[in-house]
Each structure stands twice: as C-alpha cells, then as structure tokens.
Write a protein that holds these residues in place. Structure first.
Motif, PDB file in Angstrom:
ATOM      1  N   ASN A  41      43.703  25.423  11.210  1.00  0.00           N
ATOM      2  CA  ASN A  41      42.907  26.430  11.243  1.00  0.00           C
ATOM      3  C   ASN A  41      41.449  26.251  10.919  1.00  0.00           C
ATOM      4  O   ASN A  41      40.529  27.270  10.680  1.00  0.00           O
ATOM      5  CB  ASN A  41      43.414  27.143   9.970  1.00  0.00           C
ATOM      6  N   VAL A  42      40.991  24.869  11.358  1.00  0.00           N
ATOM      7  CA  VAL A  42      39.920  24.295  11.115  1.00  0.00           C
ATOM      8  C   VAL A  42      39.283  23.961  12.438  1.00  0.00           C
ATOM      9  O   VAL A  42      39.911  23.188  13.303  1.00  0.00           O
ATOM     10  CB  VAL A  42      39.664  23.289  10.170  1.00  0.00           C
ATOM     11  N   GLU A  43      38.010  24.341  12.915  1.00  0.00           N
ATOM     12  CA  GLU A  43      37.457  23.836  13.939  1.00  0.00           C
ATOM     13  C   GLU A  43      36.404  22.748  13.623  1.00  0.00           C
ATOM     14  O   GLU A  43      35.520  22.929  12.837  1.00  0.00           O
ATOM     15  CB  GLU A  43      36.760  25.022  14.717  1.00  0.00           C
ATOM     16  N   PHE A  44      36.728  21.709  14.134  1.00  0.00           N
ATOM     17  CA  PHE A  44      35.955  20.359  13.594  1.00  0.00           C
ATOM     18  C   PHE A  44      34.953  20.081  14.872  1.00  0.00           C
ATOM     19  O   PHE A  44      35.255  19.986  16.195  1.00  0.00           O
ATOM     20  CB  PHE A  44      36.922  19.181  13.556  1.00  0.00           C
ATOM     21  N   GLU A  45      33.865  19.719  14.434  1.00  0.00           N
ATOM     22  CA  GLU A  45      32.848  18.690  15.436  1.00  0.00           C
ATOM     23  C   GLU A  45      32.625  17.888  14.872  1.00  0.00           C
ATOM     24  O   GLU A  45      32.330  17.367  13.564  1.00  0.00           O
ATOM     25  CB  GLU A  45      31.477  19.666  15.278  1.00  0.00           C
TER      26      GLU A  45
END
Length: 164
Positions: A41-45
């Motif tokens: 559920n988390v979009e990581f850069e």
C-alpha cells in the motif's frame, strides 16, 4: 502513501565480506527491498547515496543528503543512517529548515546478521509517517519515534533513549 527512502549506508546495510573478513557498508538496497516487499500500500522512491558508515561521513555527504531531501517531490522521507552521527545530520536538516516529515532510522546490528532490529525500526518510521504527523525531523529507534533532539544514542547501553 508515497515515501522517499534515502539510503545512506550505516550498520543497517553492512554485510560480511568474505575476502577482507570485515563488515562492509553495501551500496545497494537489498536490506530495504526485503522490508518493503511486504508493503503493497506504499509507493516507495528509493535513493541510494553516500553508502558509508556514519563515522566516515563528511560535511559534503551531509549536504548531499539535504539536497536529496530538497529535490524529492514527496513530503514523507525516511533516511537510513548510521547511529553514531545521526545527530549531526538531523541537526543540519533542522538548520536548513527542510519542511517535510523526515524520519531517520538505523540499526545497531546489521540486517544481514539479524533482520529484527532493522525491520522493526524501519516499520516504526513508516508507521509514524502514515499517521500524518506534523512536519519535522524525527528519529525512529528502539520502539520510539521522537524529535531528533530528544532521542539520543546512549553509547554505554548501546540504545537510543528519550532525553527530556
């Protein structure tokens, strides 16, 4: 939720080098990738910079970390950092008035040796960011998230403790 992870090295990322017999700071994201694999559920850069033990960091390295924070579009940032000079980098970020939710985290034991502490500290930082706290510079270590100036490494105990 979108989160930028700035990976600067530290014990969190150390791995045994069978040629030298020493623990080296890896310049990859293997440790972080293991943790974030369970966060759909988390979009990581992920930005991998510096790649040093924090005792070897220079002022130029700290400036590079600040620049990476400035240029990220995300307002939520986790910084993987070594424990010995985390206070110096967090102080510089505060002085530069980088107005984002910035959470430092680290590990006293390399994730390659024992995954528990690094995973717990990273998860603590991520949970703190998901609660939409106010902008500031924080440290997430040993079950606590606090303002960077209040969570201090006690070198005698080998733990981060709240200092009032």
């Amino acid at each position: 939720m979108k989160v930028t992870v700035i990976n600067t090295g530290g014990t969190f990322n150390k791995r045994y080098n069978p040629i030298t017999g020493q623990l080296d700071v890896a310049s990859d994201n293997i440790s972080i990738n293991k943790i974030i694999a369970s966060c759909p559920n988390v979009e990581f850069e992920i930005k991998n910079i510096v790649s040093k033990d924090s005792l070897d960091m220079t002022e130029e390295d700290r400036e590079e970390i600040c620049e990476a924070i400035k240029i990220t579009k995300n307002d939520k940032v986790i910084i993987i950092h070594g424990t010995d000079t985390i206070h110096l980098t967090s102080q510089l970020i505060k002085e530069k008035k980088l107005e984002k939710q910035i959470v430092f985290t680290a590990a006293m034991i390399p994730m390659s040796i024992d995954e528990m502490e690094a995973t717990m500290n990273f998860s603590l930082a991520l949970g703190f960011l998901s609660a939409n706290n106010k902008n500031g510079t924080y440290i997430a270590m040993h079950g606590v998230v606090a303002d960077y100036s209040k969570l201090i490494k006690n070198k005698e105990l080998g733990q981060f403790l709240i200092q009032e």
